[in-house]
Motif scaffolding. Structure first.
Motif: not given
Length: 465
Positions: A190, A431-432, A434-436, A186
């Motif tokens: 990202p 965008r990366c 936001e998921k990190c 996880e």
């Protein structure tokens, strides 16, 4: 006594019946990571790795539940006594809970701070009884990977425990190095879409492929002297060893008179923390023979006073290199840069490739604040160049000492293209992010990457205004 008893057994056996259960998974992992006609799926690689680790006993690093500062000072005393080493340093805790070295007595500029003989180091030079590692050298896949050989040598010493002549040294190694090899899925996913992914993904796949191949090699070896290594060679153990090599290796050419560089893990010296303005440097002393070589620390600029911290400038020079290979990112990195990967258009790619090979120029390129390389600019020029103009440039290259690849009236296309590409990279990084996960090292890396791309864009605009 409790701590010693806990460390006497570094890992439970992974052999016997367990090996028969594990081997099908190991073979599947190797097939998945080495198939040439299909790109490995990183999520599938992690899924198989998790299944393997769940069936193996957890690896207990040598320094687990130990005071590493105490272990480091015991190592210094051991080296002084057993190897007659000259060591003008002592270990203490740093502000992050790690270990650092301080000078114990004043040291003049022309004196050495410490001398470590090569036979006190863990190296890629095999001991006579380590015949399974000779097989590793001749393996068509692993033969040229001296880093893999060093990781295997390290684990051999770890599993020998008190029978290893490096017993005191391995107890000083960190139990939880934090390079990308240790990151959870996880935290890794990202990074897809960022410039670091083109380096991260192949590295992670390679580590799992190496383990699967080594596991089969060691399991099939009849050498009785490798029972400890064979029984303890878990995936978690190999990942730990890979990270120790990543973060602490030093290379010297021809130590064992091979064409390839040899790698060494140097006791005590590897306790020096990083600083861009370092206080000491590594020097090679003694003769060029293996038995007479010493690896030394000498003051870098001026005399050092007692109590001075001993620091080295590590080889990484940008955020991504620190992230990948050392597991930390300094707060301030002079001239930090990120990588920008560009591809040629499919139409007319042959002559473009030929022209770039002559120069030579190869993607990816580092880019950051006030850092836009000539190679990057020339690559984009070739990208936009007509075949007719390229033929003229080819002719110029035969006689001219330097070649001007500028596009004349169309030169503005170069910087317009670069600014557009940087905008796309910034959007990808956003965008990366936001998921990190919050407070993760991946997030710090991506934030630095965004800064580098933004500052490069600002710099380019000042050039064309």
């Amino acid at each position: 006594m409790g701590k010693k008893a806990k460390n006497n057994k570094l890992v439970k056996s992974a052999g016997g019946a367990k090996r028969a259960v594990l081997m099908p998974l190991i073979k599947e992992l190797y097939t998945t990571t080495s198939t040439v006609d299909k790109k490995p799926d990183i999520e599938e690689v992690y899924r198989l790795a998790q299944m393997i680790e769940e069936k193996q006993s957890s690896f207990i690093p040598p320094s687990y539940n130990l005071d590493r500062v105490q272990a480091a000072n015991e190592l210094i005393d051991h080296l002084k006594t057993e190897h007659k080493c000259s060591i003008n340093a002592a270990a203490e805790s740093d502000e992050l809970g790690g270990v650092r070295l301080r000078l114990t007595d004043d040291c003049e500029n022309n004196n050495t701070v410490l001398d470590i003989p090569i036979d006190a180091c863990i190296t890629t030079v095999n001991r006579e009884e380590m015949t399974v590692l000779d097989a590793c050298r001749t393996d068509p896949i692993l033969g040229n990977m001296v880093n893999v050989q060093l990781a295997l040598n390290l684990l051999f010493e770890v599993f020998e425990n008190k029978n290893s002549k490096h017993y005191h040294y391995v107890r000083t190694l960190p139990s939880k190095p934090n390079t990308i090899v240790a990151q959870k899925l996880e935290d890794v996913l990202p990074l897809k879409g960022s410039s670091i992914w083109m380096e991260s993904e192949p590295l992670l796949i390679a580590v799992h492929r190496q383990y699967a191949r080594l596991y089969q090699m060691i399991a099939q070896s009849p050498v009785a002297g490798f029972d400890n290594l064979r029984n303890g060679f878990t995936l978690s153990a190999y990942k730990w060893a890979v990270q120790i090599v990543q973060t602490r290796q030093n290379g010297y050419p021809g130590v064992n008179h091979m064409e390839l560089n040899d790698l060494v893990l140097i006791p005590v010296l590897d306790l020096c923390n990083h600083a861009f303005d370092s206080t000491v440097r590594i020097a090679q002393t003694g003769d060029d023979k293996f038995t007479g070589l010493k690896l030394s620390l000498t003051p870098k600029k001026e005399d050092l006073k007692s109590g001075s911290e001993l620091t080295l400038k590590y080889s990484p020079s940008c955020s991504s290199e620190f992230f990948l290979h050392l597991g930390f990112i300094p707060d301030e990195i002079p001239n930090d840069a990120s990588r920008l990967k560009l591809s040629l258009p499919k139409s007319g790619s042959d002559w473009r490739i030929a022209l770039l090979q002559l120069l030579p120029i190869q993607s990816p390129f580092k880019i950051g604040k006030e850092h836009v390389s000539h190679d990057l600019v020339n690559f984009i020029r070739v990208f936009h160049m007509s075949e007719e103009l390229a033929k003229i440039k080819f002719q110029d290259m035969k006689t001219a000492q330097s070649v001007d690849l500028s596009l004349g009236d169309e030169e503005s296309k170069v910087f317009d293209f670069l600014l557009l590409r940087l905008r796309l990279m910034i959007a990808n990084v956003d965008r990366c992010l936001e998921k990190c996960p919050e407070e993760s090292l991946s997030k710090k890396l991506l934030q630095n990457e965004r800064t580098n791309f933004t500052e490069a864009s600002d710099y380019i605009r000042t050039l064309i205004e």
